[in-house]
Write a protein that holds these residues in place. Structure first.
Motif, PDB file in Angstrom:
ATOM      1  N   THR A 169       0.906  -1.273   0.095  1.00 24.70           N
ATOM      2  CA  THR A 169       0.125   0.009  -0.043  1.00 24.70           C
ATOM      3  C   THR A 169       0.908   1.267  -0.114  1.00 24.70           C
ATOM      4  O   THR A 169       0.418   2.083  -0.711  1.00 24.70           O
ATOM      5  CB  THR A 169      -0.941   0.020   1.380  1.00 24.70           C
ATOM      6  N   TYR A 170       2.137   1.249   0.897  1.00 24.92           N
ATOM      7  CA  TYR A 170       2.889   2.618   0.922  1.00 24.92           C
ATOM      8  C   TYR A 170       3.255   2.874  -0.527  1.00 24.92           C
ATOM      9  O   TYR A 170       3.261   4.004  -0.903  1.00 24.92           O
ATOM     10  CB  TYR A 170       3.828   2.342   2.063  1.00 24.92           C
TER      11      TYR A 170
ATOM     12  N   ILE B 240       0.382   4.583  -2.589  1.00 26.58           N
ATOM     13  CA  ILE B 240       0.251   5.897  -2.258  1.00 26.58           C
ATOM     14  C   ILE B 240       1.461   6.903  -2.672  1.00 26.58           C
ATOM     15  O   ILE B 240       1.024   7.905  -3.254  1.00 26.58           O
ATOM     16  CB  ILE B 240       0.105   6.101  -0.643  1.00 26.58           C
TER      17      ILE B 240
ATOM     18  N   HIS C 203      -6.317   7.946  -0.807  1.00 25.76           N
ATOM     19  CA  HIS C 203      -7.717   7.368  -0.372  1.00 25.76           C
ATOM     20  C   HIS C 203      -8.391   7.798   0.759  1.00 25.76           C
ATOM     21  O   HIS C 203      -7.883   7.651   1.696  1.00 25.76           O
ATOM     22  CB  HIS C 203      -7.181   5.737  -0.078  1.00 25.76           C
TER      23      HIS C 203
ATOM     24  N   VAL D 194     -10.756   9.621  10.862  1.00 22.76           N
ATOM     25  CA  VAL D 194      -9.606  10.226  11.182  1.00 22.76           C
ATOM     26  C   VAL D 194      -8.867   9.607  12.496  1.00 22.76           C
ATOM     27  O   VAL D 194      -9.407   8.853  13.271  1.00 22.76           O
ATOM     28  CB  VAL D 194      -9.860  11.795  11.643  1.00 22.76           C
ATOM     29  N   PHE D 195      -7.706  10.147  12.778  1.00 19.63           N
ATOM     30  CA  PHE D 195      -7.087   9.422  14.048  1.00 19.63           C
ATOM     31  C   PHE D 195      -7.636  10.019  15.161  1.00 19.63           C
ATOM     32  O   PHE D 195      -7.213  11.446  15.403  1.00 19.63           O
ATOM     33  CB  PHE D 195      -5.561   9.462  14.077  1.00 19.63           C
TER      34      PHE D 195
ATOM     35  N   MET E 236      -5.657  12.135  17.941  1.00 16.41           N
ATOM     36  CA  MET E 236      -4.333  12.900  17.458  1.00 16.41           C
ATOM     37  C   MET E 236      -5.030  14.344  17.266  1.00 16.41           C
ATOM     38  O   MET E 236      -6.297  14.612  16.760  1.00 16.41           O
ATOM     39  CB  MET E 236      -3.493  12.291  16.542  1.00 16.41           C
TER      40      MET E 236
ATOM     41  N   ASP F 290      -1.813  16.822  13.629  1.00 15.60           N
ATOM     42  CA  ASP F 290      -1.019  15.357  13.422  1.00 15.60           C
ATOM     43  C   ASP F 290      -1.476  14.705  12.370  1.00 15.60           C
ATOM     44  O   ASP F 290      -0.861  14.046  11.619  1.00 15.60           O
ATOM     45  CB  ASP F 290      -1.043  14.736  14.827  1.00 15.60           C
TER      46      ASP F 290
ATOM     47  N   LEU G 210      -0.457  15.984   9.039  1.00 15.86           N
ATOM     48  CA  LEU G 210       1.269  15.643   8.907  1.00 15.86           C
ATOM     49  C   LEU G 210       1.035  14.257   8.445  1.00 15.86           C
ATOM     50  O   LEU G 210       2.066  13.800   7.699  1.00 15.86           O
ATOM     51  CB  LEU G 210       1.907  15.879  10.276  1.00 15.86           C
ATOM     52  N   LEU G 211       0.429  13.389   9.097  1.00 18.04           N
ATOM     53  CA  LEU G 211       0.200  12.071   8.642  1.00 18.04           C
ATOM     54  C   LEU G 211       0.031  11.877   7.135  1.00 18.04           C
ATOM     55  O   LEU G 211       0.417  11.105   6.644  1.00 18.04           O
ATOM     56  CB  LEU G 211      -0.623  11.139   9.620  1.00 18.04           C
TER      57      LEU G 211
ATOM     58  N   PHE H 249       3.131  11.746   5.114  1.00 12.64           N
ATOM     59  CA  PHE H 249       3.912  10.874   5.620  1.00 12.64           C
ATOM     60  C   PHE H 249       4.901  10.225   4.374  1.00 12.64           C
ATOM     61  O   PHE H 249       6.113  10.065   4.364  1.00 12.64           O
ATOM     62  CB  PHE H 249       3.606   9.560   6.301  1.00 12.64           C
ATOM     63  N   PRO H 250       4.310  10.016   3.113  1.00 15.93           N
ATOM     64  CA  PRO H 250       4.905   9.469   2.001  1.00 15.93           C
ATOM     65  C   PRO H 250       5.844  10.588   1.612  1.00 15.93           C
ATOM     66  O   PRO H 250       5.669  11.898   1.535  1.00 15.93           O
ATOM     67  CB  PRO H 250       4.027   9.275   0.930  1.00 15.93           C
TER      68      PRO H 250
ATOM     69  N   LYS I  52       6.056  14.956   1.786  1.00 19.42           N
ATOM     70  CA  LYS I  52       7.145  15.313   2.989  1.00 19.42           C
ATOM     71  C   LYS I  52       7.733  16.408   2.335  1.00 19.42           C
ATOM     72  O   LYS I  52       7.976  17.494   2.746  1.00 19.42           O
ATOM     73  CB  LYS I  52       7.615  14.249   3.546  1.00 19.42           C
TER      74      LYS I  52
ATOM     75  N   ARG J   4       5.767  19.731   2.444  1.00 17.30           N
ATOM     76  CA  ARG J   4       4.831  19.508   3.586  1.00 17.30           C
ATOM     77  C   ARG J   4       4.294  21.095   3.744  1.00 17.30           C
ATOM     78  O   ARG J   4       2.841  21.185   3.910  1.00 17.30           O
ATOM     79  CB  ARG J   4       5.501  19.203   4.632  1.00 17.30           C
TER      80      ARG J   4
ATOM     81  N   ARG K  37      -6.391  15.697   4.826  1.00 12.35           N
ATOM     82  CA  ARG K  37      -5.324  14.692   5.145  1.00 12.35           C
ATOM     83  C   ARG K  37      -4.923  13.924   3.726  1.00 12.35           C
ATOM     84  O   ARG K  37      -3.544  13.811   3.535  1.00 12.35           O
ATOM     85  CB  ARG K  37      -5.854  13.630   6.286  1.00 12.35           C
TER      86      ARG K  37
END
Ligand code: ATP
Ligand code: MG
Lengths: 290, 238, 413
Positions: B72-73, B76, B82, B89-90, B93, B97, B100-101, B104-105, B109, B112, B149
């Motif tokens: 998956t990563y 992405i 997706h 959502v988390f 957090m 955050d 920012l997640l 991550f890829p 980044k 950003r 996100r």
């Protein structure tokens, strides 16, 4: 109850708490991230203690120095176990996961028994049972080392979790693995990271144990059981909860043991009572989220 | 060459097959919608694209390359975002955050801060709520966060699974507007899953209709909307 | 069903063979002795020590023979399982027709075996090494045919009491700590009772969990009471912790005392020679004991030093107290048979009751104990760690060195 006694009991409790924290933060992290109860966690403590013992006995490596080696070795072991074994049961029923980690625990125990016999082993370095005397309080260097190590390592873990990309990713995986996946987080690597940290921290606790107490092949059970109490009290998956719960249990056990007749045999039962009470009022533990 | 191409896809959960020989293509720069009754397999298709479920047979191509075996990563990282069904959502957090997640890829980044500014421009409310725990946001805000996100990774293709579920009409209108802007201003390709047939087809260039895991209608949005089969699928009568 | 009958038939067949064969064997000239030990399993270590002691005795006795015959010890493995022990013992009685039982380890095993002997009249003879529990003494002690050679539990505590009484300056206060299961609890109760009777002040008798990683609360508590003697009754791991953490806390009673668990190499190695220094413990017997040779039977009961030398030469290892105890048990039984002039139970029994001699384990004479008719070795010993070696310091007549007292403060070492 004199002030000196109070101070001594607090110092004793803190050093116990430090040991508990080192063991339990890793266990809770692994659970939080993978939803796996690792019954072999205590065995990491045992292996860390033996590693430290043998590094000292065979090569004269001081535990302070061997700590680094043990951390590296245990990180490797954690990663290896994750990639070869635990990975395979992540999607399996809970029973299979329990059987696997239990199997790993028993294997390590028997291996240790076979390789190193059942004898008690302990390291005798000049600081292992000598102490700093601060007024009426005696603080052993070995235990001070334990407290310091616990503080440093837990501090580092917090830094990792709250100040780094991978730490954030780790927290994300703990909250919602699927959502974390579509964030592009390589989740298997996060699992490896969690297990490696868990093993390394437990190994560090083992180093402390090898200096300030002793080790033998079945000592992992002792620590594993305690870590499970701590982790459940603090809330499964909560690193902060595990830290707080370690402090609570360490201090309570020390105070009960010091200030009450027969306290030392009751201390553990009282820990369980606290655990039960907390679970009755807050089934998810002090800082648990589910 | 279409941006995204699904070819003869079969997907199963255990022994239960839920997608049957499904093929579809989404052209670069378009908005497409995937329609179908509950349980017809829409989410399953979205999840196959990002590798959350692995198809039993068939192929998925993105920018001409097979992606159905990639982790998956990596999918992405190639430029697919997706936005999962029910926001996801988390909750424990902060809004920041969460965002920012999203970056991550590596592709996110690198840019950003630009991307963050862009998301805050699209959803000003997120800028105000940066420090708030995501779980305490309202449903609409959470949906915005989920979309924001997704955008943080600067995707070429945005997959959105039922973004309007349970939202007030004002918020829906706001989101509709944002999808249109993303498509118009950034040329972003969007594949949308939606229950509301008219709204979805109204905002899309192309529509795909699914019934029990089979693609039964596809075509330009307007034609799909007017087709007789559509009524059959959704109302069970001509 | 057919399988069942087959099995029953085979069983009967073998059963009857079993009845017949011993008669045939009994015609042979040897004197059979039964020995049930946990040769494999959790008691394997101690059991092998016991077995070595008996083998040594057997070989020595057979040089001259007993009543012109040879002694043959038949060893059976009970795997530390009482049920296995009982069936092994019954086989020894019915098939092998042993004259007596000698040896054994473990109170549960002993209890089960003696329980199974109840149904025999007369009961088999036994010179028993594995029975130390007072419950066994109460239940089976009245039987004249059982010769107990393991000290009863309370002798540990009477020995400790007598030792403390002999120390100058005489300690006044004792803190007793014990692990909170059966072993620690029952021993600490006896200790408290005997110490109080003797005029010591028991400032506390406190329990703790054996194997716990931390004894600092208990030791902190004890330190605050400032006792002359810190006496703890627990297991090996606990001894290590008491030592290490007592030092950490700079807890300086005049004496650290414990029981048998303090005497292991494992303990010394785990705490380090220096840290064990001056700690005292109880022991049944040590190879350094200085008993002289027997006047009556010097060839089988030489001085302790000579016996230890012979044992070490033969087995290339230090003897354990189970080695000597089972050695003495077998020799005593053989001497009883010899003196009786026959294998007849009551005559052998009577002859054994008359034994009064020195052995490498100490003076051997069977006499009544609290509940038992025939018990030997009531006096245990106290050792002290000095420069990494055990030194016997009590009783005085076997002492191999002087007691170092009081305990030097940790900071003055
Ligand atoms: N993890 C799973 N395990 C087993 N079956 C599943 C799983 N996920 C979905 N299914 C089944 O697959 C079929 C398609 O589900 P899917 O979620 O793709 O439908 P959907 O079109 O998205 O429905 P909805 O509009 O309700 O979201 C359904 O029958 C569903 O029960
Ligand atoms: Mg769906």
């Amino acid at each position: 109850m004199s002030l000196a006694l109070l101070a001594q009991a607090t110092a004793n409790g803190l050093s116990l708490a430090g040991l508990y924290a080192l063991v339990s933060v890793g266990l809770t992290l692994v659970f939080g991230v993978m939803r796996i109860l690792n019954f072999a966690h205590g065995e990491f403590v045992m292996l860390g203690a033996y590693a430290s013992f043998w590094l000292f006995t065979l090569w004269g490596l001081d535990p302070l120095a061997s700590l680094a080696v043990v951390l590296v070795l245990m990180t490797g072991l954690g990663a290896l176990i994750q990639t070869t074994l635990v990975k395979r049961v992540l999607a399996a029923p809970h029973l299979n996961q329990i059987l696997l980690t239990f199997g790993i625990a028993v294997t390590f125990q028997n291996l240790a028994l076979l390789l190193w016999t059942g004898d008690l082993r302990a390291i005798k370095v000049w600081y292992s049972a000598s102490s700093l005397t601060l007024g009426p309080v005696s603080l052993s260097l070995g235990r001070t080392f334990g407290i310091g190590l616990a503080m440093i390592l837990t501090g580092l873990l917090y830094l990792l979790l709250f100040r780094t990309e991978y730490g954030r990713a780790l927290r994300a995986v703990a909250q919602d693995p699927e959502a974390a996946l579509v964030m592009g987080i390589p989740i298997q690597r996060v699992y490896i990271l969690a297990m490696a940290i868990g093993a390394a921290y437990a190994g560090a606790a083992g180093v402390v144990a090898s200096v300030s107490m002793f080790t033998y092949p079945l000592i992992g059970f002792l620590f594993g059981l305690k870590a499970f109490c701590v982790v459940i009290l603090g809330g499964l998956g909560s690193v902060f909860g595990a830290t707080v719960a370690s402090l609570i249990l360490g201090l309570v056990e020390s105070f009960v043991g010091t200030f009450f007749a027969q306290g030392s045999s009751w201390a553990e039962a009282i820990s369980f009572v606290i655990l039960l009470l907390v679970l009755l009022l807050r089934p998810k533990g002090l800082f648990g989220v589910e | 060459m279409p941006l995204l191409e699904l070819e003869a896809l079969d997907v199963c959960y255990g022994d239960l097959q839920v997608i049957w020989a499904l093929s579809l293509a989404v052209e670069r720069g378009t908005i497409a919608c995937l329609l179908g009754p509950n349980g017809s397999g829409k989410s399953t298709i979205m999840n196959s694209i990002t590798g959350l479920v692995r198809p039993r047979a068939g192929a998925i191509r993105f920018q001409g390359e097979r992606i159905d075996r990639l982790p998956t990563y990596e999918i992405i990282e190639r430029g697919i975002a997706h936005v999962l069904e029910r926001r996801r959502v988390f909750p424990f957090m902060s809004v920041l955050d969460n965002l920012l997640l999203g970056s991550f890829p590596p592709r996110g980044k690198a840019k950003r801060s630009d991307q963050l500014a862009r998301v805050f421009a699209l959803f000003p409310v997120l800028a105000q709520r940066q420090a708030q725990l995501a779980g305490t946001l309202s449903g609409g805000e959470q949906q915005m966060l989920a979309i924001g996100r997704g955008l943080m990774a600067r995707p070429t293709l945005l997959l959105v699974d039922e973004p309007f579920l349970g939202l007030a009409p004002v918020v829906i209108r706001e989101l509709l507007d944002i999808f249109a802007r993303l498509n118009r201003e950034e040329g972003m390709t969007i594949l949308l899953v939606e229950q509301n047939v008219e709204m979805a087809l109204g905002m899309s260039h192309r529509g795909f209709v699914l019934e029990s895991g089979r693609l039964v209608i596809q075509g330009p949005a307007r034609e799909v909307l007017e087709s007789v089969e559509l009524r059959q699928v959704f109302l069970g009568r001509p | 069903m057919r399988k069942m009958t087959m099995a029953v038939g085979l069983g009967l067949l073998f059963g009857s063979l079993g009845m017949v064969l011993p008669v045939a064997w009994a015609a042979e000239e040897e004197i059979r002795i039964g020995a049930v030990w946990g040769l494999t399993g959790p008691q394997a270590g101690v059991s092998q020590e016991g077995r070595r002691g008996m083998e040594m005795a057997q070989d020595l006795l057979n040089k001259k023979g007993v009543l012109g015959r040879k002694i043959r010890v038949i060893f059976e493995d009970d795997k530390a399982d009482p049920a296995v022990a009982v069936s092994a013992a019954e086989k020894l009685i019915t098939q092998d027709k042993v004259v007596a039982f000698v040896g054994g380890v473990g109170s549960t095993i002993c209890n089960a075996m003696l329980g199974a002997f109840e149904k025999y009249t007369p009961k088999p003879l036994g010179t028993l090494t594995g029975c130390g529990a007072t419950t066994i003494e109460q239940r089976f002690g009245k039987e004249r045919g059982y010769f107990f050679v393991h000290p009863w539990e309370y002798y540990y505590q009477t020995t400790m009491r007598d030792f403390l009484l002999s120390v100058t300056p005489r300690p006044q206060t004792v803190f007793i700590a014990h692990e909170d299961r059966l072993y620690g609890t029952s021993h600490s109760k006896m200790a408290e009772e005997y110490f109080k009777e003797a005029g010591f002040k028991v400032v506390a008798r406190e329990s703790f969990k054996s194997g716990a990683p931390d004894l600092t609360p208990l030791l902190t508590r004890a330190k605050a009471m400032n006792p002359d003697v810190f006496y703890w009754i627990a297991y090996g791991a606990d001894a290590v912790l008491v030592t290490k953490q007592g030092k950490e806390l700079n807890f300086n009673p005049r004496m650290y005392a414990s029981t048998v668990q303090l005497g292991t190499q494992e303990y010394r190695d785990a705490v380090g020679k220096g840290n064990a220094e001056t700690f005292v413990g109880i022991t049944v017997w040590e190879p350094i004991a200085a008993f002289p040779a027997s006047k009556e039977w010097p060839e089988v009961f030489p001085s302790t030093r000579d016996w230890v030398r012979d044992y070490t030469t033969r087995f290339k290892r230090e003897p354990h107290y189970y080695s000597i105890m089972s050695y003495v048990a077998l020799v005593a039984t053989a001497k009883g048979i010899e003196a009786a002039g026959s294998l007849e139970r009551d005559r052998v029994l009577g002859a054994m009751e008359k034994i009064n001699t020195m052995t490498p384990m100490g003076p051997l004479k069977f006499s009544p104990s609290k509940f038992a008719v025939n018990h030997a070795f009531k006096q245990m010993m106290i050792f002290q760690w000095q420069k990494g070696e055990k030194v016997l310091v009590f009783p005085r007549d076997v002492a191999s060195g002087m007691l170092m007292h009081p305990f030097p403060a940790w900071t003055q070492r």
